[in-house]
Write an enzyme that holds these catalytic residues in place. Structure first.
Site, PDB file in Angstrom:
ATOM      1  N   PHE A 135       0.859  -1.185   0.000  1.00 44.87           N
ATOM      2  CA  PHE A 135       0.000   0.000   0.000  1.00 44.87           C
ATOM      3  C   PHE A 135       0.894   1.233   0.000  1.00 44.87           C
ATOM      4  O   PHE A 135       1.721   1.408   0.891  1.00 44.87           O
ATOM      5  CB  PHE A 135      -0.931   0.046   1.217  1.00 44.87           C
ATOM      6  CG  PHE A 135      -1.878   1.213   1.160  1.00 44.87           C
ATOM      7  CD1 PHE A 135      -3.029   1.161   0.378  1.00 44.87           C
ATOM      8  CD2 PHE A 135      -1.607   2.393   1.835  1.00 44.87           C
ATOM      9  CE1 PHE A 135      -3.890   2.249   0.297  1.00 44.87           C
ATOM     10  CE2 PHE A 135      -2.467   3.489   1.763  1.00 44.87           C
ATOM     11  CZ  PHE A 135      -3.614   3.411   0.988  1.00 44.87           C
ATOM     12  N   ASP A 220       9.373   2.614   1.709  1.00 45.26           N
ATOM     13  CA  ASP A 220       8.187   3.351   2.148  1.00 45.26           C
ATOM     14  C   ASP A 220       8.001   3.053   3.637  1.00 45.26           C
ATOM     15  O   ASP A 220       7.418   2.036   4.023  1.00 45.26           O
ATOM     16  CB  ASP A 220       6.968   2.925   1.336  1.00 45.26           C
ATOM     17  CG  ASP A 220       5.721   3.734   1.716  1.00 45.26           C
ATOM     18  OD1 ASP A 220       5.784   4.487   2.712  1.00 45.26           O
ATOM     19  OD2 ASP A 220       4.694   3.597   1.016  1.00 45.26           O
ATOM     20  N   LYS A 249       2.685   9.262   8.464  1.00 42.29           N
ATOM     21  CA  LYS A 249       1.867   8.882   9.624  1.00 42.29           C
ATOM     22  C   LYS A 249       2.336   9.420  10.989  1.00 42.29           C
ATOM     23  O   LYS A 249       1.816  10.412  11.466  1.00 42.29           O
ATOM     24  CB  LYS A 249       1.696   7.364   9.657  1.00 42.29           C
ATOM     25  CG  LYS A 249       0.800   6.877   8.505  1.00 42.29           C
ATOM     26  CD  LYS A 249       0.252   5.495   8.737  1.00 42.29           C
ATOM     27  CE  LYS A 249      -0.871   5.172   7.762  1.00 42.29           C
ATOM     28  NZ  LYS A 249      -0.470   4.634   6.465  1.00 42.29           N
TER      29      LYS A 249
END
Ligand SMILES: *Cc1c(COP(=O)(O)O)cnc(C)c1O
Length: 400
Positions: A135, A220, A249
């Site tokens: 993702f 990532d 995040k």
């Protein structure tokens, strides 16, 4: 009293499957809904609330910065952004930072940086290899990188230039490498895909292959970074270093932020006017980022994460013996999933919430736990008690 759920259904796009709870306030690992019910929050804003709700370190930094300067645009220099960049560089293997506002944008920036580098140094090579079940975000570039057809199919045609290979399959990466390949982009642990762990030596093998073929390794770390896995960056535990890293995040303790970090020789290819963001590196977000990351570094929060993880994992693993439906506990640090033998995670989430615990059903057969990095031992104990009761209630599983 206002029916907030009804109002949301009336006025807001219905693109989220939300849990039926209206959260009003939080403190540390606890949160309260509008009816005054208390919850242990083991979703943590999806690995965002690194230091918990309403942490004074973060809240004071935000309040002070808000009274001083919130935003200027990147037409000017501002101190918080420069301080955060310095902190990131001094505490990672990379040399420069670019700021944006989300994980998707960080990935988008990394894709553009890799393409720019390929344009300048590799005869226009542009293809990026990513993994199935990865993702990387929802914008059209990040979506094309994401290895999940369900997210992509309704929004075709996809941006070309991405090749998806199975996770944990180094040979597949080798086979997919062509003269057009510029980079491999990978999550150190697949987060949204279900907390899927890399096999021993997989990431080391990918790094070596990138070196052999002159490809960029983009990690990532939007979900795994900032102490989440028990080291400041997940790559440290794999004995490798990326060429480019994406962050978002947990970086600013809940304030929207994203960052791309890169080695000097690569960052140099993005020249004035090539890329940008109005809000990126905004003084408010950067001050929140600095306060969060500085606290994590100065207090060795990753060491606290490793300790808490040991407790959480052993409590969860003990459930495997008592509940037949629990067949796997996976993850690292405080990014953890409980695998179930059947697709009952939505019922488990409901049963947890009724007992005062918020968790996420990352897969139909897996529950994900991402509490704040400073979660207390008694909170871990209580959450595990509730989770065990909830799994038993949701599945009617008798003790083994
Ligand atoms: C969440 C996530 C993203 C997307 O971040 P947003 O802030 O939702 O845009 C990208 N990559 C990874 C690994 C993520 O976990």
């Amino acid at each position: 009293m206002t029916d907030w759920v009804a109002e949301e259904h009336r006025y807001v796009f219905q693109n989220y499957g939300r849990q039926p709870v209206v959260i009003e306030r939080g403190e540390g690992t606890r949160a309260w809904d509008v009816d005054g019910n208390e919850y242990l929050d083991f979703v943590g804003g999806i690995a965002v609330n690194t230091l918990g709700h309403a942490n004074p370190v973060v809240a004071n930094a935000i309040a002070e910065q808000a009274r001083t300067l919130i935003h200027t645009s990147n037409l000017f220099y501002t101190k918080p952004m420069i301080e955060l960049a310095k902190l990131l560089v001094e505490n990672s293997c990379l040399d420069r930072a670019f700021f944006c506002n989300s994980g998707t944008e960080a990935v988008e920036g990394a894709i553009k940086l890799a393409r720019r580098w390929g344009h300048d140094t590799r005869n226009g090579a542009y293809e990026i290899i990513t993994t199935v079940d990865s993702f990387h975000g929802r914008s059209l570039g990040a979506l094309a990188a994401t290895g999940n057809a369900r997210y992509q199919e309704p929004f075709g045609p996809q941006l070309p230039g991405f090749v998806h290979v199975p996770w944990n399959d180094l040979e597949a990466i080798k086979a997919a490498t062509s003269g057009q390949t510029v980079a491999v982009m990978i999550e150190p642990i697949q987060g949204e895909g279900g907390v899927n762990m890399p096999g021993d030596g997989y990431l080391r093998g990918v790094r070596d292959w990138c070196d052999e073929r002159g490809l960029l390794l983009i990690l990532d770390e939007v979900q795994t970074g900032v102490g989440r896995t028990g080291s400041l960056w997940a790559y440290e535990q794999e004995g490798i270093e990326p060429d480019i890293m994406t962050l978002a995040k947990g970086l600013a303790g809940g304030v929207p932020i994203g960052a791309v970090l890169a080695r000097e020789e690569i960052a140099a290819h993005l020249v004035k006017g090539d890329h940008g963001s109005t809000f990126g590196g905004n003084a408010l977000a950067a001050a929140a980022g600095f306060a969060t990351l500085n606290y994590i570094v100065e207090n060795d929060v990753p060491a606290q994460v490793r300790r808490a993880s040991g407790l959480l994992m052993s409590r969860l693993r003990s459930m495997e013996d008592r509940l037949g439906v629990v067949n796997e506990v996976r993850g690292r640090g405080l990014l953890v999933a409980v695998g179930l033998t059947r697709d009952c995670s939505a019922e488990v989430v409901d049963q947890c919430r009724k007992r005062g615990l918020l968790v996420n059903n990352v897969r139909p057969n897996a529950i994900r736990l991402m509490p704040p990095l400073n979660v207390r031992d008694d909170e871990i104990g209580r959450a595990c008690d509730i989770l065990e009761e909830a799994i038993a209630a949701a599945t009617g599983t008798p003790a083994k």
